[in-house]
Design a protein around this motif. Structure first.
Motif, PDB file in Angstrom:
ATOM      1  N   ASP A  57     128.586  11.818 -56.795  1.00 26.82           N
ATOM      2  CA  ASP A  57     128.107  10.605 -56.119  1.00 26.82           C
ATOM      3  C   ASP A  57     129.099  10.180 -55.037  1.00 26.82           C
ATOM      4  O   ASP A  57     128.708   9.875 -53.904  1.00 26.82           O
ATOM      5  N   LYS A  58     130.377  10.184 -55.364  1.00 27.62           N
ATOM      6  CA  LYS A  58     131.398   9.774 -54.400  1.00 27.62           C
ATOM      7  C   LYS A  58     131.485  10.737 -53.222  1.00 27.62           C
ATOM      8  O   LYS A  58     131.888  10.335 -52.116  1.00 27.62           O
ATOM      9  N   ALA A  59     131.092  12.004 -53.444  1.00 20.96           N
ATOM     10  CA  ALA A  59     131.145  12.997 -52.368  1.00 20.96           C
ATOM     11  C   ALA A  59     129.860  13.042 -51.544  1.00 20.96           C
ATOM     12  O   ALA A  59     129.765  13.824 -50.593  1.00 20.96           O
ATOM     13  N   GLY A  60     128.870  12.235 -51.933  1.00 20.09           N
ATOM     14  CA  GLY A  60     127.629  12.177 -51.166  1.00 20.09           C
ATOM     15  C   GLY A  60     126.570  13.166 -51.587  1.00 20.09           C
ATOM     16  O   GLY A  60     125.548  13.332 -50.903  1.00 20.09           O
ATOM     17  N   ILE A  61     126.770  13.857 -52.698  1.00 18.45           N
ATOM     18  CA  ILE A  61     125.757  14.790 -53.207  1.00 18.45           C
ATOM     19  C   ILE A  61     124.626  13.988 -53.826  1.00 18.45           C
ATOM     20  O   ILE A  61     124.856  13.022 -54.574  1.00 18.45           O
ATOM     21  N   ARG A  62     123.369  14.415 -53.542  1.00 18.18           N
ATOM     22  CA  ARG A  62     122.210  13.635 -53.987  1.00 18.18           C
ATOM     23  C   ARG A  62     121.230  14.516 -54.754  1.00 18.18           C
ATOM     24  O   ARG A  62     121.248  15.746 -54.621  1.00 18.18           O
ATOM     25  N   PRO A  63     120.347  13.899 -55.548  1.00 16.57           N
ATOM     26  CA  PRO A  63     119.284  14.671 -56.202  1.00 16.57           C
ATOM     27  C   PRO A  63     118.468  15.439 -55.170  1.00 16.57           C
ATOM     28  O   PRO A  63     118.165  14.913 -54.086  1.00 16.57           O
ATOM     29  N   GLY A  64     118.139  16.685 -55.494  1.00 11.86           N
ATOM     30  CA  GLY A  64     117.406  17.540 -54.559  1.00 11.86           C
ATOM     31  C   GLY A  64     118.299  18.516 -53.828  1.00 11.86           C
ATOM     32  O   GLY A  64     117.823  19.550 -53.331  1.00 11.86           O
ATOM     33  N   ASP A  65     119.585  18.221 -53.732  1.00 12.13           N
ATOM     34  CA  ASP A  65     120.519  19.183 -53.126  1.00 12.13           C
ATOM     35  C   ASP A  65     120.610  20.423 -54.018  1.00 12.13           C
ATOM     36  O   ASP A  65     120.504  20.328 -55.244  1.00 12.13           O
ATOM     37  N   ILE A  66     120.830  21.564 -53.395  1.00 12.30           N
ATOM     38  CA  ILE A  66     120.938  22.819 -54.145  1.00 12.30           C
ATOM     39  C   ILE A  66     122.348  23.366 -53.966  1.00 12.30           C
ATOM     40  O   ILE A  66     122.737  23.801 -52.874  1.00 12.30           O
ATOM     41  N   ILE A  67     123.144  23.332 -55.034  1.00 15.68           N
ATOM     42  CA  ILE A  67     124.524  23.801 -54.988  1.00 15.68           C
ATOM     43  C   ILE A  67     124.544  25.328 -55.065  1.00 15.68           C
ATOM     44  O   ILE A  67     123.950  25.932 -55.956  1.00 15.68           O
ATOM     45  N   THR A  68     125.254  25.940 -54.108  1.00 17.95           N
ATOM     46  CA  THR A  68     125.311  27.409 -54.050  1.00 17.95           C
ATOM     47  C   THR A  68     126.717  27.964 -54.247  1.00 17.95           C
ATOM     48  O   THR A  68     126.875  29.143 -54.555  1.00 17.95           O
ATOM     49  N   LYS A  69     127.749  27.092 -54.081  1.00 17.19           N
ATOM     50  CA  LYS A  69     129.125  27.557 -54.266  1.00 17.19           C
ATOM     51  C   LYS A  69     130.008  26.418 -54.756  1.00 17.19           C
ATOM     52  O   LYS A  69     129.833  25.262 -54.384  1.00 17.19           O
ATOM     53  N   VAL A  70     130.970  26.793 -55.605  1.00 17.05           N
ATOM     54  CA  VAL A  70     132.100  25.914 -55.946  1.00 17.05           C
ATOM     55  C   VAL A  70     133.341  26.679 -55.558  1.00 17.05           C
ATOM     56  O   VAL A  70     133.624  27.750 -56.126  1.00 17.05           O
ATOM     57  N   GLY A  71     134.081  26.178 -54.570  1.00 15.44           N
ATOM     58  CA  GLY A  71     135.158  26.965 -53.991  1.00 15.44           C
ATOM     59  C   GLY A  71     134.570  28.200 -53.348  1.00 15.44           C
ATOM     60  O   GLY A  71     133.622  28.116 -52.573  1.00 15.44           O
ATOM     61  N   SER A  72     135.086  29.369 -53.711  1.00  7.92           N
ATOM     62  CA  SER A  72     134.545  30.615 -53.165  1.00  7.92           C
ATOM     63  C   SER A  72     133.602  31.317 -54.139  1.00  7.92           C
ATOM     64  O   SER A  72     133.127  32.417 -53.874  1.00  7.92           O
ATOM     65  N   THR A  73     133.332  30.664 -55.279  1.00  5.39           N
ATOM     66  CA  THR A  73     132.495  31.264 -56.318  1.00  5.39           C
ATOM     67  C   THR A  73     131.037  30.880 -56.136  1.00  5.39           C
ATOM     68  O   THR A  73     130.705  29.688 -56.093  1.00  5.39           O
ATOM     69  N   GLU A  74     130.162  31.887 -56.038  1.00  7.90           N
ATOM     70  CA  GLU A  74     128.731  31.613 -55.947  1.00  7.90           C
ATOM     71  C   GLU A  74     128.233  31.002 -57.256  1.00  7.90           C
ATOM     72  O   GLU A  74     128.615  31.432 -58.341  1.00  7.90           O
ATOM     73  N   THR A  75     127.382  29.995 -57.133  1.00 10.79           N
ATOM     74  CA  THR A  75     126.812  29.339 -58.316  1.00 10.79           C
ATOM     75  C   THR A  75     125.289  29.402 -58.210  1.00 10.79           C
ATOM     76  O   THR A  75     124.630  28.438 -57.822  1.00 10.79           O
ATOM     77  N   LEU A  76     124.760  30.565 -58.567  1.00 13.48           N
ATOM     78  CA  LEU A  76     123.323  30.776 -58.434  1.00 13.48           C
ATOM     79  C   LEU A  76     122.551  30.372 -59.680  1.00 13.48           C
ATOM     80  O   LEU A  76     121.324  30.320 -59.653  1.00 13.48           O
ATOM     81  N   THR A  77     123.255  30.102 -60.770  1.00 18.01           N
ATOM     82  CA  THR A  77     122.605  29.675 -62.017  1.00 18.01           C
ATOM     83  C   THR A  77     123.400  28.516 -62.622  1.00 18.01           C
ATOM     84  O   THR A  77     124.554  28.270 -62.257  1.00 18.01           O
ATOM     85  N   VAL A  78     122.779  27.825 -63.564  1.00 23.61           N
ATOM     86  CA  VAL A  78     123.467  26.746 -64.271  1.00 23.61           C
ATOM     87  C   VAL A  78     124.696  27.296 -64.984  1.00 23.61           C
ATOM     88  O   VAL A  78     125.767  26.672 -64.999  1.00 23.61           O
ATOM     89  N   THR A  79     124.568  28.494 -65.562  1.00 24.97           N
ATOM     90  CA  THR A  79     125.697  29.105 -66.263  1.00 24.97           C
ATOM     91  C   THR A  79     126.853  29.389 -65.323  1.00 24.97           C
ATOM     92  O   THR A  79     128.015  29.106 -65.643  1.00 24.97           O
ATOM     93  N   SER A  80     126.565  29.952 -64.153  1.00 28.40           N
ATOM     94  CA  SER A  80     127.645  30.267 -63.217  1.00 28.40           C
ATOM     95  C   SER A  80     128.310  29.000 -62.680  1.00 28.40           C
ATOM     96  O   SER A  80     129.524  28.988 -62.422  1.00 28.40           O
ATOM     97  N   LEU A  81     127.548  27.900 -62.553  1.00 30.08           N
ATOM     98  CA  LEU A  81     128.153  26.630 -62.157  1.00 30.08           C
ATOM     99  C   LEU A  81     129.088  26.126 -63.249  1.00 30.08           C
ATOM    100  O   LEU A  81     130.218  25.688 -62.976  1.00 30.08           O
ATOM    101  N   ALA A  82     128.639  26.210 -64.491  1.00 30.37           N
ATOM    102  CA  ALA A  82     129.473  25.774 -65.612  1.00 30.37           C
ATOM    103  C   ALA A  82     130.751  26.598 -65.693  1.00 30.37           C
ATOM    104  O   ALA A  82     131.838  26.072 -65.961  1.00 30.37           O
ATOM    105  N   GLU A  83     130.651  27.901 -65.457  1.00 32.68           N
ATOM    106  CA  GLU A  83     131.822  28.767 -65.523  1.00 32.68           C
ATOM    107  C   GLU A  83     132.791  28.490 -64.375  1.00 32.68           C
ATOM    108  O   GLU A  83     134.010  28.554 -64.549  1.00 32.68           O
TER     109      GLU A  83
END
Length: 355
Positions: free
Chosen positions: A298-324
């Motif tokens: 919320d503080k970073a401006g991310i909103r419902p409907g946005d699609i997260i594809t990376k955290v740092g340099s790691t691709e996050t194509l699934t809920v599991t990969s985001l958690a990892e």
């Protein structure tokens, strides 16, 4: 390679070790005699006990009395005596939603009652407490996870298929693994970082037991074992995972002191999400379903409907990969998050919150 705890799928899977077979095999050297045509015979050489075998036997004598068998409504598993107040640490997936248990300790065959203190499914750990402290109860000694190295010899102790006081041996195969556990088959859905991979057999029923070094120190709690779909989802030999002792102590100390985990040490974005599929029905990102007010996203401006594809340099194509990806981060740390909004790729710096 993404590894996750999923039953009955045609990919490498991990199964929560809740209840099957294993036995102790301590091998000594021995040479038999032989008969010659002349009728002469040679005497059998004396049995020689190696230093390593002696080490094994010493470790077993030191640690096995601290490993208990836990009976729940769904089966048998293992636990470790944590202190002299009757606290026992085990896996959250062992206790499930239950509050009362029957525990058999090494000092006697009589079952003891035990009550849940608290469970922390996010790290697949729980603490229960014996209703009565038996004479001779022996707490385990926990080692320093930072000193665990690939190649170290380890023993796994527990109660597979109700075979209490069973022991297997192997080595540390890898450290720093991040694995995810499915909610299917009694798993908690936890994504756990810094796990110890071992070749020591981790069978159903070893969950919550002890992974021990040759200094008689518990270096981890056996929790997951790989399953190989090519052999009918049976356990893949020599690929097991244990929660490191450092995390066990962090969680258990808080539960013993406060009755719950007050400082998880787990980073969070403060969102609920789901996996998005592309036109070929392949995972393509993680859609934000809701955002916690005042949270990191919320503080970073991310909103419902946005699609997260990376955290740092790691691709996050699934809920599991985001958690990892988040599992290896720390609360308060700053990480770049890339997401897609209205077809445009956006990259923002996010100060992570805590689970």
């Amino acid at each position: 390679m993404e590894i996750s705890l999923v039953r009955r799928r045609a990919v490498l899977t991990l199964t929560a070790a809740v209840c099957a077979v294993c036995a102790v095999a301590l091998v000594g050297g021995c040479t038999g005699g032989s008969s010659e045509d002349s009728g002469a015979t040679t005497q059998a050489a004396p049995r020689v006990t190696s230093d390593l075998q002696t080490d094994y036997q010493t470790v077993i004598r030191n640690v096995l009395p601290s490993v208990v068998q836990i009976e729940t409504g769904s089966g048998l598993a293992s636990g470790i005596v944590y202190n002299n107040k009757g606290h026992v640490v085990t896996n959250a997936h062992v206790v499930g939603a239950e509050k009362k248990f029957r525990v058999t300790v090494a000092t006697g065959e009589q079952e003891l009652g035990a009550t849940l203190v608290s469970t922390f499914p996010e790290q697949d750990l729980a603490v229960i407490q014996l209703d009565k402290i038996p004479a001779g109860l022996k707490p385990a000694t926990f080692g320093d996870s930072s000193k665990v190295e690939v190649g170290h010899i380890v023993l796994a102790m527990g109660s597979p298929l109700g075979l209490s006081s069973s022991v297997t041996q192997g080595i540390v195969s890898a450290v720093g693994r991040t694995v995810s556990e499915s909610e299917q088959g009694g798993g908690t859905g936890a994504t756990i970082a810094n796990m110890v991979q071992t070749s020591a057999a981790i069978n159903p029923g070893n969950s919550g037991g002890a992974l021990v070094n040759l200094d008689s120190e518990v270096i981890g709690i056996p929790t997951l074992a790989a399953a190989d779909p090519s052999i009918g989802e049976a356990a893949a030999p020599g690929i097991g995972f244990a929660i490191p002792a450092s995390m066990v102590k962090t969680v258990a100390d808080q539960i013993v002191k406060d009755g719950r985990v007050t400082d998880s040490g787990r980073a969070a974005l403060g969102i609920t999400v789901r996996t998005v599929l592309d036109d070929s029905y392949q995972p393509s990102g993680v859609a934000v379903v809701s955002v916690a007010k005042g949270g990191a996203a919320d503080k970073a401006g991310i909103r419902p409907g946005d699609i997260i594809t990376k955290v740092g340099s790691t691709e996050t194509l699934t809920v599991t990969s985001l958690a990892e990806a988040l599992a290896v981060e720390k609360p308060g740390g700053v990480v770049a998050v890339t997401y897609v909004r209205d077809g445009e790729s956006v990259r923002v710096e996010v100060t992570l919150g805590e689970v």
